[in-house]
Scaffold this active site. Sequence first.
Site, short mmCIF file in Angstrom:
data_model
loop_
_atom_site.label_atom_id
_atom_site.label_comp_id
_atom_site.label_asym_id
_atom_site.label_seq_id
_atom_site.Cartn_x
_atom_site.Cartn_y
_atom_site.Cartn_z
N ARG A 1 0.84 -1.20 0.00
CA ARG A 1 0.00 0.00 0.00
C ARG A 1 0.88 1.25 0.00
O ARG A 1 0.40 2.33 -0.23
CB ARG A 1 -0.96 0.00 1.20
CG ARG A 1 -0.36 0.50 2.50
CD ARG A 1 -1.43 0.66 3.57
NE ARG A 1 -0.99 1.43 4.71
CZ ARG A 1 -0.71 0.93 5.89
NH1 ARG A 1 -0.77 -0.38 6.08
NH2 ARG A 1 -0.34 1.71 6.88
N ASN A 2 2.17 1.07 0.32
CA ASN A 2 3.14 2.16 0.29
C ASN A 2 4.02 2.02 -0.95
O ASN A 2 4.06 0.95 -1.56
CB ASN A 2 4.03 2.11 1.54
CG ASN A 2 3.36 2.75 2.75
OD1 ASN A 2 2.81 3.84 2.66
ND2 ASN A 2 3.39 2.06 3.88
#
Length: 424
Positions: free
Chosen positions: A215-216
């Site tokens: 997600r990063n």
Amino acid sequence: MSKLIPPHGGKGLTICLLEGAERAAELKKAEGLKKVEISPRVKGDLIMIGIGGFSPLTGFMTKADWKGVCENFLLADGTFWPVPVTLDVSKEDANAIKEGEEIALFDPESKEIMATMKVTEKYELTDANKEWECEKIFMGEGTPTAEEFWKIARDDHPGVQMVMKQKAFNLAGPVKVLSEGEYPKKYAGVYHRPAESRKIFEEKGWSEIAALQLRNPMHRSHEYLCKIAVEVCDGVYIHSLVGNLKPGDIPAEVRVRCIDALVKNYFVEKNVVQGGYPLDMRYAGPREGLLHATFRQNYGCSRMIIGRDHAGVGDFYGMFEAQTIFDKIPMPKEEGKALLCTPLKIDWTFYCYKCDGMASLRTCPHGKEDRVLLSGTMLRKILSEGGEMPDHFGRDEVVVILREYYEGLTEKVKIKTHKAATGE
């Protein structure tokens, strides 16, 4: 016969997405049905049900399913499942809908009918019910008592906020999904249905595939985790969330560019596949790690890479709680009902100046003063504040893409860091 791990639930991929003439007929019927607005989270869940990503689910959970999942990690029929997948509606809508009735599920943002649903049950979720769900799903070792949890959860935990803002009633029942939203076009070549990723893996002759959840932006630690997995599996599926995130997280299209740059310059490309999936983050830490493994099994992955603070937020969870939870879940004996995708547990990784390379707590004997602690949150914090990157924190090609993104922002978002991310 496929060498891949079977889909979860023992029923194959349960695909509820209609296409062609069947879809056109259902869309026409949907125009005459009562329309119920859905949230972004429900939209993502609905698409995953449609494409088989949430197999064996074919609709939204009953109260018995909801309770069993929260309490025991089990659906009412005894199948393992780690987080609720529910459809919330207002009291007014619930009163206007009869059990047995068909409704149309409507996305207010795109103005699109996403699905039809046969309502088999409606049940109230009081604030007390929601609080109970939050304690079961979101409370971790970082806040071991309910009192400690609620002191900060209402203000600081986006998953808790999402549940507490849900409307008063849930509707349960099977769905016929009519759209995958913007994802197939917006992320063409990256967004996959499970049947598509399975076909890719089979064409490559892979049987043992590890999934990396992202997600990063992909930093050096992610890269190292992938390379460890490549050494022990046939290949790695870099599977990035392309649904909604919390404020301050980096948009999916920017992360996709970063992954492309890394794969092109630092991997043997034939051993890596990049994909995207349409869910919103729940930030449920250990429970979400289990969800990630569950739906990755449907995508054809036999291993789930679980590193430090997987799917966590703030200080709510222990650093490796998402690893140890896999040792505590029920393993139903009935065929297909147990989770088969197993964790690839990897210790805290970092760059060590004395080791002169990437290492982990299991391999590096040196002190924290010799280490560059790598964290997606720290990466975002440094870039958002215009700071200088420490050496070996990220690849130059990725940093260029991220700086370009942050320089284009007109509104800055304050990034909170986890204590461990700062080395405390």
